[in-house]
Design a protein around this motif. Structure first.
Motif, PDB file in Angstrom:
ATOM      1  N   MET A  12       0.849  -1.174   0.000  1.00  5.09           N
ATOM      2  CA  MET A  12       0.000   0.000   0.000  1.00  5.09           C
ATOM      3  C   MET A  12       0.892   1.234   0.000  1.00  5.09           C
ATOM      4  SD  MET A  12      -2.941   0.859   2.767  1.00  5.09           S
ATOM      5  CE  MET A  12      -4.495   1.101   1.986  1.00  5.09           C
ATOM      6  N   PRO A  13       0.639   2.184  -0.899  1.00  8.89           N
ATOM      7  CA  PRO A  13       1.488   3.368  -0.961  1.00  8.89           C
ATOM      8  C   PRO A  13       1.293   4.256   0.267  1.00  8.89           C
ATOM      9  CG  PRO A  13      -0.330   3.553  -2.511  1.00  8.89           C
ATOM     10  CD  PRO A  13      -0.386   2.189  -1.920  1.00  8.89           C
ATOM     11  N   GLU A  14       2.376   4.880   0.666  1.00  6.81           N
ATOM     12  CA  GLU A  14       2.315   5.760   1.824  1.00  6.81           C
ATOM     13  C   GLU A  14       1.623   7.057   1.429  1.00  6.81           C
ATOM     14  OE1 GLU A  14       5.438   8.041   4.700  1.00  6.81           O
ATOM     15  OE2 GLU A  14       5.903   5.980   4.115  1.00  6.81           O
ATOM     16  N   THR A  15       0.747   7.554   2.301  1.00  2.81           N
ATOM     17  CA  THR A  15       0.008   8.780   2.025  1.00  2.81           C
ATOM     18  C   THR A  15       0.473   9.864   2.982  1.00  2.81           C
ATOM     19  OG1 THR A  15      -1.906   7.494   1.359  1.00  2.81           O
ATOM     20  CG2 THR A  15      -2.290   9.791   1.872  1.00  2.81           C
ATOM     21  N   ASN A  16       0.799  11.011   2.450  1.00  4.22           N
ATOM     22  CA  ASN A  16       1.149  12.151   3.290  1.00  4.22           C
ATOM     23  C   ASN A  16      -0.136  12.845   3.699  1.00  4.22           C
ATOM     24  OD1 ASN A  16       3.888  11.718   2.978  1.00  4.22           O
ATOM     25  ND2 ASN A  16       3.969  12.902   1.098  1.00  4.22           N
ATOM     26  N   THR A  17      -0.302  13.036   4.994  1.00  2.00           N
ATOM     27  CA  THR A  17      -1.499  13.694   5.495  1.00  2.00           C
ATOM     28  C   THR A  17      -1.112  14.982   6.190  1.00  2.00           C
ATOM     29  OG1 THR A  17      -1.404  12.470   7.564  1.00  2.00           O
ATOM     30  CG2 THR A  17      -2.734  11.525   5.797  1.00  2.00           C
ATOM     31  N   ALA A  18      -2.041  15.894   6.230  1.00  2.52           N
ATOM     32  CA  ALA A  18      -1.828  17.169   6.904  1.00  2.52           C
ATOM     33  C   ALA A  18      -2.941  17.371   7.918  1.00  2.52           C
ATOM     34  CB  ALA A  18      -1.842  18.301   5.887  1.00  2.52           C
ATOM     35  N   ALA A  19      -2.591  17.783   9.107  1.00  5.72           N
ATOM     36  CA  ALA A  19      -3.600  18.048  10.128  1.00  5.72           C
ATOM     37  C   ALA A  19      -4.458  19.222   9.670  1.00  5.72           C
ATOM     38  CB  ALA A  19      -2.940  18.367  11.452  1.00  5.72           C
ATOM     39  N   LEU A  20      -5.780  19.050   9.732  1.00 11.60           N
ATOM     40  CA  LEU A  20      -6.688  20.123   9.327  1.00 11.60           C
ATOM     41  C   LEU A  20      -6.979  21.071  10.476  1.00 11.60           C
ATOM     42  CD1 LEU A  20      -9.215  18.025   7.228  1.00 11.60           C
ATOM     43  CD2 LEU A  20      -7.319  19.401   6.403  1.00 11.60           C
ATOM     44  N   ALA A  21      -6.909  20.562  11.694  1.00 10.17           N
ATOM     45  CA  ALA A  21      -7.145  21.371  12.886  1.00 10.17           C
ATOM     46  C   ALA A  21      -6.406  20.720  14.041  1.00 10.17           C
ATOM     47  CB  ALA A  21      -8.641  21.444  13.188  1.00 10.17           C
ATOM     48  N   ALA A  22      -6.190  21.475  15.082  1.00 14.87           N
ATOM     49  CA  ALA A  22      -5.521  20.931  16.263  1.00 14.87           C
ATOM     50  C   ALA A  22      -6.426  19.895  16.923  1.00 14.87           C
ATOM     51  CB  ALA A  22      -5.218  22.057  17.249  1.00 14.87           C
ATOM     52  N   SER A  23      -5.838  18.805  17.406  1.00 13.76           N
ATOM     53  CA  SER A  23      -6.631  17.781  18.079  1.00 13.76           C
ATOM     54  C   SER A  23      -7.055  18.298  19.457  1.00 13.76           C
ATOM     55  CB  SER A  23      -5.845  16.487  18.209  1.00 13.76           C
ATOM     56  OG  SER A  23      -4.696  16.696  18.991  1.00 13.76           O
ATOM     57  N   TYR A  24      -8.154  17.724  19.963  1.00 13.46           N
ATOM     58  CA  TYR A  24      -8.628  18.117  21.281  1.00 13.46           C
ATOM     59  C   TYR A  24      -9.286  16.918  21.955  1.00 13.46           C
ATOM     60  CZ  TYR A  24     -13.217  18.520  19.019  1.00 13.46           C
ATOM     61  OH  TYR A  24     -14.366  18.259  18.322  1.00 13.46           O
ATOM     62  N   ILE A  25      -9.455  17.028  23.257  1.00 15.87           N
ATOM     63  CA  ILE A  25     -10.066  15.959  24.044  1.00 15.87           C
ATOM     64  C   ILE A  25     -11.426  16.435  24.521  1.00 15.87           C
ATOM     65  CG2 ILE A  25      -9.880  14.641  26.181  1.00 15.87           C
ATOM     66  CD1 ILE A  25      -6.838  14.687  25.792  1.00 15.87           C
ATOM     67  N   GLN A  26     -12.435  15.566  24.352  1.00 19.60           N
ATOM     68  CA  GLN A  26     -13.796  15.870  24.800  1.00 19.60           C
ATOM     69  C   GLN A  26     -14.251  14.745  25.710  1.00 19.60           C
ATOM     70  OE1 GLN A  26     -15.883  18.579  23.931  1.00 19.60           O
ATOM     71  NE2 GLN A  26     -17.222  17.737  25.489  1.00 19.60           N
ATOM     72  N   LYS A  27     -14.674  15.071  26.913  1.00 20.34           N
ATOM     73  CA  LYS A  27     -15.158  14.076  27.859  1.00 20.34           C
ATOM     74  C   LYS A  27     -16.673  14.151  27.933  1.00 20.34           C
ATOM     75  CE  LYS A  27     -12.997  12.082  31.716  1.00 20.34           C
ATOM     76  NZ  LYS A  27     -12.392  12.105  32.980  1.00 20.34           N
ATOM     77  N   ILE A  28     -17.328  12.996  27.759  1.00 19.75           N
ATOM     78  CA  ILE A  28     -18.775  12.906  27.904  1.00 19.75           C
ATOM     79  C   ILE A  28     -19.038  11.767  28.881  1.00 19.75           C
ATOM     80  CG2 ILE A  28     -20.969  12.479  26.730  1.00 19.75           C
ATOM     81  CD1 ILE A  28     -19.662  13.562  24.169  1.00 19.75           C
ATOM     82  N   GLY A  29     -19.461  12.118  30.070  1.00 12.81           N
ATOM     83  CA  GLY A  29     -19.654  11.108  31.113  1.00 12.81           C
ATOM     84  C   GLY A  29     -18.326  10.454  31.448  1.00 12.81           C
ATOM     85  N   LYS A  30     -18.297   9.127  31.391  1.00 13.08           N
ATOM     86  CA  LYS A  30     -17.073   8.384  31.696  1.00 13.08           C
ATOM     87  C   LYS A  30     -16.238   8.111  30.449  1.00 13.08           C
ATOM     88  CE  LYS A  30     -19.060   6.005  35.667  1.00 13.08           C
ATOM     89  NZ  LYS A  30     -19.367   4.706  36.254  1.00 13.08           N
ATOM     90  N   VAL A  31     -16.690   8.591  29.293  1.00  9.12           N
ATOM     91  CA  VAL A  31     -16.001   8.317  28.035  1.00  9.12           C
ATOM     92  C   VAL A  31     -15.210   9.543  27.605  1.00  9.12           C
ATOM     93  CG1 VAL A  31     -16.275   7.658  25.616  1.00  9.12           C
ATOM     94  CG2 VAL A  31     -17.819   6.722  27.340  1.00  9.12           C
ATOM     95  N   THR A  32     -13.951   9.327  27.232  1.00  6.75           N
ATOM     96  CA  THR A  32     -13.099  10.402  26.742  1.00  6.75           C
ATOM     97  C   THR A  32     -12.824  10.182  25.267  1.00  6.75           C
ATOM     98  OG1 THR A  32     -12.042  10.595  28.906  1.00  6.75           O
ATOM     99  CG2 THR A  32     -10.880  11.565  27.036  1.00  6.75           C
ATOM    100  N   PHE A  33     -13.129  11.199  24.449  1.00  6.46           N
ATOM    101  CA  PHE A  33     -12.888  11.152  23.016  1.00  6.46           C
ATOM    102  C   PHE A  33     -11.688  12.028  22.684  1.00  6.46           C
ATOM    103  CE2 PHE A  33     -17.380  10.386  23.614  1.00  6.46           C
ATOM    104  CZ  PHE A  33     -17.628   9.328  22.767  1.00  6.46           C
ATOM    105  N   TRP A  34     -10.810  11.515  21.859  1.00  5.56           N
ATOM    106  CA  TRP A  34      -9.695  12.301  21.356  1.00  5.56           C
ATOM    107  C   TRP A  34     -10.008  12.567  19.896  1.00  5.56           C
ATOM    108  CZ3 TRP A  34      -4.075  10.283  20.380  1.00  5.56           C
ATOM    109  CH2 TRP A  34      -3.276  11.330  19.963  1.00  5.56           C
ATOM    110  N   VAL A  35     -10.298  13.814  19.569  1.00  5.07           N
ATOM    111  CA  VAL A  35     -10.775  14.184  18.247  1.00  5.07           C
ATOM    112  C   VAL A  35      -9.633  14.813  17.458  1.00  5.07           C
ATOM    113  CG1 VAL A  35     -12.493  15.523  16.976  1.00  5.07           C
ATOM    114  CG2 VAL A  35     -13.045  14.610  19.247  1.00  5.07           C
TER     115      VAL A  35
END
Length: 60
Positions: free
Chosen positions: A1-24
């Motif tokens: 599989m060819p390697e793909t160069n990706t670029a971050a579109l926005a800074a990542s952030y963490i969102q907590k909902i109840g006991k679940v933590t999402f890393w977006v």
């Protein structure tokens, strides 16, 4: 599989909902040919086709 160069579109952030933590995070693919909207519509169409075929199998 060819390697793909990706670029971050926005800074990542963490969102907590109840006991679940999402890393977006979001990345773009410069080789992509579909917009985000087109990909979402394609995913929804696929899900609808799957549900429709499941219902046809149940009624058979």
């Amino acid at each position: 599989m060819p390697e793909t160069n990706t670029a971050a579109l926005a800074a990542s952030y963490i969102q907590k909902i109840g006991k679940v933590t999402f890393w977006v995070s979001s990345f773009g693919n410069p080789n992509g040919t579909k917009s985000a909207t087109e990909m979402l519509v394609q995913m929804m169409e696929h899900q609808l086709r799957e549900k429709h075929s499941d219902k046809e199998e149940e009624s058979a």
